[in-house]
Design a protein around this motif. Sequence first.
Motif, PDB file in Angstrom:
ATOM      1  N   THR A   7       0.797  -1.236   0.000  1.00 38.90           N
ATOM      2  CA  THR A   7       0.000   0.000   0.000  1.00 38.90           C
ATOM      3  C   THR A   7       0.827   1.282   0.000  1.00 38.90           C
ATOM      4  OG1 THR A   7      -0.133   0.116   2.430  1.00 38.90           O
ATOM      5  CG2 THR A   7      -1.832  -1.175   1.277  1.00 38.90           C
ATOM      6  N   ARG A   8       2.119   1.208   0.254  1.00 41.07           N
ATOM      7  CA  ARG A   8       2.931   2.415   0.488  1.00 41.07           C
ATOM      8  C   ARG A   8       2.897   3.400  -0.679  1.00 41.07           C
ATOM      9  NH1 ARG A   8       8.838  -0.691   0.278  1.00 41.07           N
ATOM     10  NH2 ARG A   8       8.233  -2.155  -1.349  1.00 41.07           N
ATOM     11  N   PHE A   9       2.986   2.915  -1.926  1.00 41.63           N
ATOM     12  CA  PHE A   9       3.039   3.833  -3.063  1.00 41.63           C
ATOM     13  C   PHE A   9       1.693   4.514  -3.282  1.00 41.63           C
ATOM     14  CE2 PHE A   9       6.379   0.665  -3.914  1.00 41.63           C
ATOM     15  CZ  PHE A   9       7.466   1.521  -3.983  1.00 41.63           C
ATOM     16  N   VAL A  10       0.619   3.777  -3.127  1.00 40.06           N
ATOM     17  CA  VAL A  10      -0.716   4.359  -3.276  1.00 40.06           C
ATOM     18  C   VAL A  10      -0.955   5.416  -2.211  1.00 40.06           C
ATOM     19  CG1 VAL A  10      -3.190   3.886  -3.162  1.00 40.06           C
ATOM     20  CG2 VAL A  10      -1.682   2.303  -4.369  1.00 40.06           C
ATOM     21  N   LEU A  11      -0.552   5.142  -0.983  1.00 40.28           N
ATOM     22  CA  LEU A  11      -0.746   6.101   0.112  1.00 40.28           C
ATOM     23  C   LEU A  11       0.008   7.394  -0.137  1.00 40.28           C
ATOM     24  CD1 LEU A  11      -0.535   3.706   3.201  1.00 40.28           C
ATOM     25  CD2 LEU A  11      -2.573   4.851   2.326  1.00 40.28           C
ATOM     26  N   ASP A  28       2.411  11.834   3.946  1.00 48.22           N
ATOM     27  CA  ASP A  28       3.329  12.810   3.377  1.00 48.22           C
ATOM     28  C   ASP A  28       4.725  12.232   3.193  1.00 48.22           C
ATOM     29  OD1 ASP A  28       1.268  14.788   3.548  1.00 48.22           O
ATOM     30  OD2 ASP A  28       1.731  15.006   5.684  1.00 48.22           O
ATOM     31  N   LEU A  29       5.106  11.336   4.094  1.00 45.61           N
ATOM     32  CA  LEU A  29       6.413  10.681   4.059  1.00 45.61           C
ATOM     33  C   LEU A  29       6.229   9.200   4.341  1.00 45.61           C
ATOM     34  CD1 LEU A  29       8.336  13.196   6.360  1.00 45.61           C
ATOM     35  CD2 LEU A  29       8.563  13.070   3.873  1.00 45.61           C
ATOM     36  N   GLU A  30       6.899   8.345   3.571  1.00 47.42           N
ATOM     37  CA  GLU A  30       6.909   6.912   3.894  1.00 47.42           C
ATOM     38  C   GLU A  30       8.262   6.613   4.478  1.00 47.42           C
ATOM     39  OE1 GLU A  30       7.416   2.543   3.389  1.00 47.42           O
ATOM     40  OE2 GLU A  30       8.589   4.118   2.428  1.00 47.42           O
ATOM     41  N   GLU A  36       9.159   6.556 -11.284  1.00 46.27           N
ATOM     42  CA  GLU A  36       8.075   6.923 -12.192  1.00 46.27           C
ATOM     43  C   GLU A  36       6.797   7.230 -11.420  1.00 46.27           C
ATOM     44  OE1 GLU A  36       8.164   7.285 -15.543  1.00 46.27           O
ATOM     45  OE2 GLU A  36      10.347   6.992 -15.387  1.00 46.27           O
ATOM     46  N   GLN A  37       6.693   6.696 -10.203  1.00 46.55           N
ATOM     47  CA  GLN A  37       5.482   6.868  -9.391  1.00 46.55           C
ATOM     48  C   GLN A  37       5.633   7.892  -8.279  1.00 46.55           C
ATOM     49  OE1 GLN A  37       3.470   3.111  -8.183  1.00 46.55           O
ATOM     50  NE2 GLN A  37       5.346   2.110  -8.870  1.00 46.55           N
ATOM     51  N   VAL A  38       6.807   7.906  -7.635  1.00 43.51           N
ATOM     52  CA  VAL A  38       7.016   8.713  -6.439  1.00 43.51           C
ATOM     53  C   VAL A  38       8.385   9.377  -6.489  1.00 43.51           C
ATOM     54  CG1 VAL A  38       5.529   7.267  -4.987  1.00 43.51           C
ATOM     55  CG2 VAL A  38       7.985   6.741  -5.195  1.00 43.51           C
ATOM     56  N   ALA A  39       8.625  10.274  -5.533  1.00 40.48           N
ATOM     57  CA  ALA A  39       9.940  10.894  -5.372  1.00 40.48           C
ATOM     58  C   ALA A  39      10.635  10.273  -4.173  1.00 40.48           C
ATOM     59  CB  ALA A  39       9.791  12.397  -5.175  1.00 40.48           C
ATOM     60  N   ILE A  57      13.403   7.992   1.576  1.00 44.04           N
ATOM     61  CA  ILE A  57      12.087   8.314   2.131  1.00 44.04           C
ATOM     62  C   ILE A  57      11.183   8.714   0.973  1.00 44.04           C
ATOM     63  CG2 ILE A  57      10.824   9.944   3.590  1.00 44.04           C
ATOM     64  CD1 ILE A  57      13.453  10.081   5.290  1.00 44.04           C
ATOM     65  N   LEU A  58      10.011   8.096   0.886  1.00 47.23           N
ATOM     66  CA  LEU A  58       9.086   8.373  -0.210  1.00 47.23           C
ATOM     67  C   LEU A  58       8.319   9.667   0.009  1.00 47.23           C
ATOM     68  CD1 LEU A  58       7.338   4.972  -1.041  1.00 47.23           C
ATOM     69  CD2 LEU A  58       9.463   5.907  -1.946  1.00 47.23           C
ATOM     70  N   MET A  59       8.146  10.411  -1.093  1.00 48.75           N
ATOM     71  CA  MET A  59       7.339  11.633  -1.100  1.00 48.75           C
ATOM     72  C   MET A  59       6.534  11.675  -2.395  1.00 48.75           C
ATOM     73  SD  MET A  59      10.395  14.224   0.053  1.00 48.75           S
ATOM     74  CE  MET A  59      11.533  13.500  -1.143  1.00 48.75           C
ATOM     75  N   ARG A  60       5.571  12.570  -2.446  1.00 50.49           N
ATOM     76  CA  ARG A  60       4.741  12.671  -3.638  1.00 50.49           C
ATOM     77  C   ARG A  60       5.555  13.239  -4.796  1.00 50.49           C
ATOM     78  NH1 ARG A  60       0.983  16.361  -5.592  1.00 50.49           N
ATOM     79  NH2 ARG A  60       1.276  17.709  -3.786  1.00 50.49           N
ATOM     80  N   LYS A  61       5.468  12.626  -5.942  1.00 45.50           N
ATOM     81  CA  LYS A  61       6.182  13.070  -7.134  1.00 45.50           C
ATOM     82  C   LYS A  61       5.607  14.399  -7.620  1.00 45.50           C
ATOM     83  CE  LYS A  61       7.499  11.358 -11.744  1.00 45.50           C
ATOM     84  NZ  LYS A  61       8.967  11.307 -11.523  1.00 45.50           N
TER      85      LYS A  61
END
Length: 302
Positions: free
Chosen positions: A97-101, A108-110, A122-125, A237-241
């Motif tokens: 679920t992490r990328f969808v969230l 805001d941050l994974e 391609e999906q996230v930053a 750390i994942l963020m919105r692209k």
Amino acid sequence: MKALFYGVVSTACIAQMVGGSASVAHANDSNTLEKISRTKTISIGYREDEVPFAYRTPDGKVLGYTIELCNYIADYVRNQLKLEKINIDYVVATTATRFVLVKTGKIDLECSATTNNAERREQVAFSYPHFITATRFAAKKASNLNEIEDLAGRTVVSTTGTVNIGQLQNLNRAKNLNISVMLAKQNSEGFSFVESNKASAFVMDGVLLAAQIAFSKSPGDYMISSETFGPPEPYGILMRKGDEGFNKVVNEGLRKLFVSSEINRIYNKWFMSPLPPDGRNFNLPMSLELEAAFREPTEYLQ
């Protein structure tokens, strides 16, 4: 001016608050900073069993190395937005679920252990790298499985939604190993299959294998392969692209932390010291690759 920080904040004002981190030219990219300023809350996604990066203790506390980094980021964002207080909303983010969230703005941050690669970008930053590791396998020493080719014809497990699955399947096909691949929902479940002899090996990032072994009932019964399924890759750390204003502030905060001596204290706390709740210790010194990444933080774009 005070009322501005407690109501809906315009994108242009946010750009001024963060010292140019989000310019008016990127007006449509600053939604996360606007939301945080309006709600005084930042949402952090975490994994429940990814020791020592992110996990939940039996008493409900959310802890870990990456969690501490994200708490630092939260305070840095609070300071940049000149908020008196910032609340942290911890949200469970699984490998599935992490990328969808992240993409939908639910978090805001994974803040767990997520590998940065071109396909995922391609999906996230991704933030600057905070750890570097490679895919290996763990098995019981008694099984005498030492090399990847020793897994031929065996049942091997890995966690769904990870790059490790792809690397395992690619080598399985390339070498005609006839490995039967099982999927686990969480790392703890995958390792339990090896513990109970339902699988011969568990394929995962080396550091996460070390975590499962360190917290197992009999750590001395297991080994981790020296051979890897691919080259070392960084965690980020994942963020919105496309949210350039927020992404820049996150990396500014991390850069400040990484080039200071404080990052050594944080690393040693989670990789060289007894961990809650039961005091297990990884005894995993910082690698030369990670030391170099901290000295000169830069985006990983390979």
